[in-house]
Design a protein around this motif. Structure first.
Motif, mmCIF file in Angstrom:
data_model
loop_
_atom_site.group_PDB
_atom_site.id
_atom_site.type_symbol
_atom_site.label_atom_id
_atom_site.label_comp_id
_atom_site.label_asym_id
_atom_site.label_seq_id
_atom_site.Cartn_x
_atom_site.Cartn_y
_atom_site.Cartn_z
ATOM 1 N N GLN A 187 0.814 -1.259 -0.184
ATOM 2 C CA GLN A 187 0.039 -0.112 -0.127
ATOM 3 C C GLN A 187 0.555 1.495 -0.098
ATOM 4 O O GLN A 187 0.242 2.430 -0.238
ATOM 5 C CB GLN A 187 -1.011 0.035 1.316
ATOM 6 N N ILE A 188 2.207 1.225 0.325
ATOM 7 C CA ILE A 188 2.938 2.498 0.200
ATOM 8 C C ILE A 188 2.934 2.887 -1.219
ATOM 9 O O ILE A 188 3.084 4.563 -1.208
ATOM 10 C CB ILE A 188 4.480 1.953 0.739
ATOM 11 N N TYR B 55 0.093 5.549 -1.426
ATOM 12 C CA TYR B 55 0.243 6.584 -0.614
ATOM 13 C C TYR B 55 1.484 7.615 -1.302
ATOM 14 O O TYR B 55 1.163 8.650 -1.119
ATOM 15 C CB TYR B 55 0.395 6.485 0.768
ATOM 16 N N ILE C 235 0.138 9.678 -4.259
ATOM 17 C CA ILE C 235 -0.599 10.393 -3.848
ATOM 18 C C ILE C 235 -0.001 11.858 -3.292
ATOM 19 O O ILE C 235 0.009 12.918 -3.742
ATOM 20 C CB ILE C 235 -1.756 10.137 -3.030
ATOM 21 N N VAL C 236 1.132 11.460 -2.350
ATOM 22 C CA VAL C 236 1.969 12.382 -1.784
ATOM 23 C C VAL C 236 2.702 13.106 -2.781
ATOM 24 O O VAL C 236 2.944 14.330 -2.672
ATOM 25 C CB VAL C 236 2.717 11.977 -0.640
#
Length: 81
Positions: A29-30, A33, A36-37
């Protein structure tokens, strides 16, 4: 006109199970994220640079940094399944 001959398979009395399909593993899942970041950070850096909000905004390094962050987000997006 006759029926074409069909190739006959040799029947054996044993059941052969079908080969299992390779399962696609889910990625960590990293990557989601990170995508998105990096995308939001890169876009925000470019927009704030053009609004002259950042210190030393006349420099083009903020634009280059924002583009690098966006490129990193595209890389993370390709790794996410």
């Amino acid at each position: 006109m006759g029926n074409p001959k069909k190739a006959k398979r040799a029947k054996s009395g044993r059941y052969t199970p079908p080969k299992p399909r390779p399962t696609q593993s889910r990625s960590n899942q990293i990557y989601l994220y990170l995508f998105i970041v990096l995308a939001l950070g890169g876009a925000l850096m470019i927009v704030l640079n053009f609004l002259l909000v950042l210190p030393y905004s006349q420099s083009g390094w903020y634009t280059i940094g924002g583009l690098i962050l966006l490129a990193g987000s595209f890389y993370a997006a390709t790794k996410y399944r």
